[in-house]
Design an enzyme around this catalytic site. Sequence first.
Site, short mmCIF file in Angstrom:
data_model
loop_
_atom_site.label_atom_id
_atom_site.label_comp_id
_atom_site.label_asym_id
_atom_site.label_seq_id
_atom_site.Cartn_x
_atom_site.Cartn_y
_atom_site.Cartn_z
N THR A 29 1.11 -1.01 0.30
CA THR A 29 0.17 -0.43 -0.43
C THR A 29 0.66 1.38 -0.01
O THR A 29 1.83 1.29 0.79
CB THR A 29 -1.27 -0.24 1.10
OG1 THR A 29 -1.74 -0.92 0.78
CG2 THR A 29 -1.67 1.28 1.37
N PHE A 47 1.58 4.74 0.89
CA PHE A 47 0.49 6.44 1.38
C PHE A 47 1.32 7.83 1.12
O PHE A 47 2.14 7.08 0.56
CB PHE A 47 0.84 5.75 3.33
CG PHE A 47 0.12 5.25 4.05
CD1 PHE A 47 -1.22 4.77 4.39
CD2 PHE A 47 0.53 4.13 3.81
CE1 PHE A 47 -1.56 4.18 4.83
CE2 PHE A 47 -0.20 2.42 3.80
CZ PHE A 47 -1.11 2.62 4.67
#
Length: 360
Positions: A258, A260
């Site tokens: 992921t 960010f």
Amino acid sequence: MAKKSRPDEEAAPPDVRRQVAELDRQIAAAVGRRAELTRQAAADGGGVLERLEAKSLQDAAKLAGGLGAERIVAVFREVNAACRPSSPQCRIAYLGPEDTFSHIAAIHRFGAAADLTPVATIAAVFQEVESGAAGYGVVPMENSTDGRVSDTLECFSRSPVRICGELPLRVHHCLLGTGKRADVRRVFSKPQALSQCRNWLAQHLPQAQGQPVASTAEAAAMAAKDPAAAAIASRQAGQRLGLRLLAEDIEDQKDNITRFAIIAPRPAEKTGADKTALMFETPHEPGALADAMAVFKRKGLNLTWIESFPVPGSRGRYLFFVELVGHQAEVRVRRAVEALQKKALMLEVLGSYAHAEPIG
């Protein structure tokens, strides 16, 4: 009867204890002085503190010695965090609660000792930064399994905040519970986490029903109360609640990352290894998007991310998000933006930031 030694006396020989105590006093004094200088840098404003901390971590990696660069940088990251003054400028908002992967990403970027403030939604992170209640925000932008995070892109479409950093985090999901894995009938987690582990669940827990909740931390709290339930969450969430580790690394894609975005009122300064994110809309006519994308080829700019996103409340209209290699201060990037501006109905430079390698 022989005199019993205290535990601290048995810990190490006297000369070692004395040397360690003296070094600890010197470290404490140095950190105190460092905190004074950090407060001065924060008071100067204009990104002085950000530059100071970035240079500190770069220099720390070169001073690693026998500890290794990763460990010494982690130590100096916490020194930076502990020395920051208590002010909105140094507060970091993130999508909470604690022990979510957003929280873990915030710790990796700013340190566990930083003033980390959990909020309930991605939109709330943007609001905290936009209002000045926080100096930085940490929001998920895309996942290598599930793609874009729509809530984040929507917030970029209506917020003036800028991207000043990225943090690609390797996300390792754990199955947590209080009972035996064979007894699990319900698996709680955030919808994205359930999706990222769907094949593992189908193979190893076919009898269990996935039940979406607001966050992985909430899932862990629910599993702690139900012996027939388990949660997909971070290892840290399980440790906080005393849950058993029923299985680890259950994500279907082993390079599950992921990315960010670190958001702030302004972009980051040029480092020489940067990326720039743009958001634009083209006319709704044949070839308009192709003409816009051709600008990057003509200027010799490599694209690392492309997304389309429907304009909220306007059927048939789309915003395009692209990320390119280079900083907005570089000549060829500036010229590409100028050329794209002539072909776009709307164009925003969302920010420039240093390229970062995946961590975790």
